[in-house]
Write a protein that holds these residues in place. Structure first.
Motif, short mmCIF file in Angstrom:
data_model
loop_
_atom_site.label_atom_id
_atom_site.label_comp_id
_atom_site.label_asym_id
_atom_site.label_seq_id
_atom_site.Cartn_x
_atom_site.Cartn_y
_atom_site.Cartn_z
N ALA A 131 -10.37 -3.25 4.67
CA ALA A 131 -10.03 -1.78 4.91
C ALA A 131 -10.07 -1.62 6.38
O ALA A 131 -9.12 -0.74 6.69
CB ALA A 131 -11.04 -0.95 4.09
N LEU A 174 0.86 -1.36 0.02
CA LEU A 174 -0.01 0.02 0.02
C LEU A 174 1.00 1.30 0.02
O LEU A 174 0.75 2.18 -0.88
CB LEU A 174 -0.95 0.25 1.29
CG LEU A 174 -1.94 1.27 1.35
CD1 LEU A 174 -2.97 1.15 0.13
CD2 LEU A 174 -2.78 0.95 2.73
N THR A 211 -2.67 1.38 10.16
CA THR A 211 -1.93 2.52 9.71
C THR A 211 -2.29 3.39 11.08
O THR A 211 -0.98 4.36 11.19
CB THR A 211 -2.70 3.11 8.55
OG1 THR A 211 -2.67 2.31 7.43
CG2 THR A 211 -2.09 4.40 7.91
N GLN A 236 -9.63 5.44 10.98
CA GLN A 236 -10.00 4.38 11.81
C GLN A 236 -11.33 4.50 12.57
O GLN A 236 -12.33 3.82 12.54
CB GLN A 236 -9.00 3.92 12.76
CG GLN A 236 -9.48 2.71 13.71
CD GLN A 236 -8.48 2.38 14.73
OE1 GLN A 236 -7.45 3.15 15.07
NE2 GLN A 236 -8.87 1.75 15.66
N ILE A 268 -7.58 3.37 1.24
CA ILE A 268 -8.41 2.52 2.32
C ILE A 268 -9.35 2.80 2.47
O ILE A 268 -10.55 2.10 2.50
CB ILE A 268 -7.54 2.67 3.67
CG1 ILE A 268 -6.22 1.97 3.70
CG2 ILE A 268 -8.38 2.19 4.81
CD1 ILE A 268 -5.17 2.51 5.12
N LEU A 290 -6.60 -2.62 7.72
CA LEU A 290 -5.57 -1.67 7.12
C LEU A 290 -5.76 -0.24 7.95
O LEU A 290 -4.46 0.18 8.02
CB LEU A 290 -5.70 -1.47 5.72
CG LEU A 290 -5.15 -2.71 5.00
CD1 LEU A 290 -5.51 -2.47 3.44
CD2 LEU A 290 -3.90 -3.00 5.06
N ALA A 291 -6.79 0.04 8.22
CA ALA A 291 -7.07 1.41 8.78
C ALA A 291 -6.66 1.39 10.18
O ALA A 291 -5.54 2.23 10.79
CB ALA A 291 -8.32 1.76 8.88
#
Length: 413
Positions: free
Chosen positions: A216, A114, A223, A237, A191, A219-220
């Protein structure tokens, strides 16, 4: 003699593929150093699964099977091209280590791909198209639908992105601290777009694509953990946690779509709501509110309303007013129109909708659905019916088309 059990059908294999494909492509990209080749190898593994699993059955670890198949294919290609030793040396691994069919269970490979695909050498539209294709597994048509551009344009963007990464020898690794921050805005955008496609599919028979929304969200979270001092990372998030909390109530027992005002709020996921509000509070403590923090605040208003009637539409309308100043775009204006329609009356909402430039969002189904709802609230039922009908013609999602058609039919004369 016991009869043999039939193997899985194509739908089962493809369902497993949807779950595993992002991790598979990301791990193969790290292994080969080439996103395009990684995608080709993953597709080869899918073809092999479609051929073999209906006969042999699904293996105990389907992700590992797909990875082993794809890596073996890669090693064959390296050997044939005389590049195997060079590829292994570049990775700092032995041959035996390279053939180990492991997928990082916590998703580091996906995060690495990403951030790598959001390299500043790539134009913004190239970065987004490439990551949506490789990490979300979206088709060119689905990506085109998200950006309201023709399918061939997306295909060209993906091809050029892969070529740029390959020609410039860009390493598919997590960048350093400073570069992480430079690329973060693109990463958050991707994302967000992956989640949107999972939460409301642009095409196909399914109302939602849960595997994309869950990818997603994961991944949020990663991150946000990687960048704990960045408000927008915490805000994204929070937004996804609070929005995904409503997912269990977004369909009825028969799987038909249920929109927010009609949802059974007892089915909302309270754990996700708590996580979302915690992330939102972290974002508030970090400073100025950007687009994701503002959207998370809006989602928080919905999440904390015990009933639809108790929704604080005045606050939501005010937040959309700020959001439009921070991030002006037609979709924000569309949502702002709906918020003001509930807060200040349908005529106020229609007045905001009228500020859209001529032709803006004309092919976007939700533009017509919002207009239909505001017109129905204003008692202009004939116009509302026409707007819902337009919405039905502009969506590529079958469940959504049925929903808009029903709304048109149920609008009183």
């Amino acid at each position: 003699m016991t009869a043999a059990h039939p193997g899985p059908g194509r739908d089962t294999v493809e369902a497993i593929w949807r779950i595993e494909s992002a991790r598979l492509v990301a791990a193969l990209a790290r292994f080969t150093g080439d996103v395009g080749l990684a995608e080709d190898l993953a597709q080869d593994a899918l073809v092999a699964a479609l051929e073999q699993w209906p006969v042999s059955g699904v293996p105990p670890k389907p992700g590992g099977w797909l990875m082993t198949t794809a890596k073996n294919r890669a090693i064959d290609l390296f050997r044939r091209d005389g590049t195997h030793r060079r590829a292994v040396a570049a990775l700092g691994r032995t041959t035996s280590e390279v053939t180990e069919p492991e997928i990082d269970p916590v998703g580091d490979d996906e995060l690495r791909l990403l951030f790598a695909a959001c390299h500043p050498e790539l134009k913004r539209e190239y970065r987004v198209a490439l990551t949506l294709r490789c990490l979300a597994g979206l088709s060119t048509r689905e990506i085109a639908g998200a950006f309201l551009v023709p399918d061939p344009v997306v295909g060209q963007r993906i091809s050029r992105a892969k070529k740029t990464l390959r020609d410039k020898g860009i390493q598919l690794e997590l960048p350093g601290e400073d570069e992480l921050r430079t690329r973060l805005a693109s990463v958050l955008e991707v994302i967000y777009l992956i989640f949107n496609e999972g939460y409301r599919a642009t095409s196909g028979a399914d109302w939602m694509r849960p595997e994309l929304a869950n990818d997603a969200l994961r991944l949020a979270r990663r991150t946000a953990a990687l960048m704990p001092d960045v408000a927008e990372a915490q805000g994204l998030q929070a937004l996804l946690e609070l929005t995904q909390a409503r997912a269990p109530a977004r369909h009825d027992r028969q799987g038909a779509p249920v929109l927010l005002p009609d949802q059974d709020r007892s089915r909302w996921d309270r754990l996700l709501i708590r996580r979302g509000l915690d992330a939102l509070n972290r974002a508030y403590r970090l400073g100025a509110a950007g687009p994701y923090v503002l959207q998370a605040a809006i989602a928080g208003c919905h999440a904390t309303a015990a009933t639809a009637v108790e929704t604080d539409w005045a606050r939501i309308a005010g937040l959309y007013d700020v959001l439009e100043r921070v991030q002006p775009n037609p979709v924000v204006t569309l949502n702002r129109a709906m918020a003001h329609g509930h807060a200040d009356g349908p005529l106020a909402g229609l007045a905001v909708l009228a500020t859209l430039s001529d032709g803006a969002l004309e092919d976007y189904a939700h533009r017509h659905a919002v207009e239909g709802e505001l017109l129905a609230m204003a008692g202009r039922h004939e116009e509302a019916r026409a707007a819902y009908t337009r919405a039905a013609t502009h969506t590529g999602n079958e469940a959504e088309r049925h929903l808009f058609t029903q709304r048109a039919a149920r609008t009183p004369p």
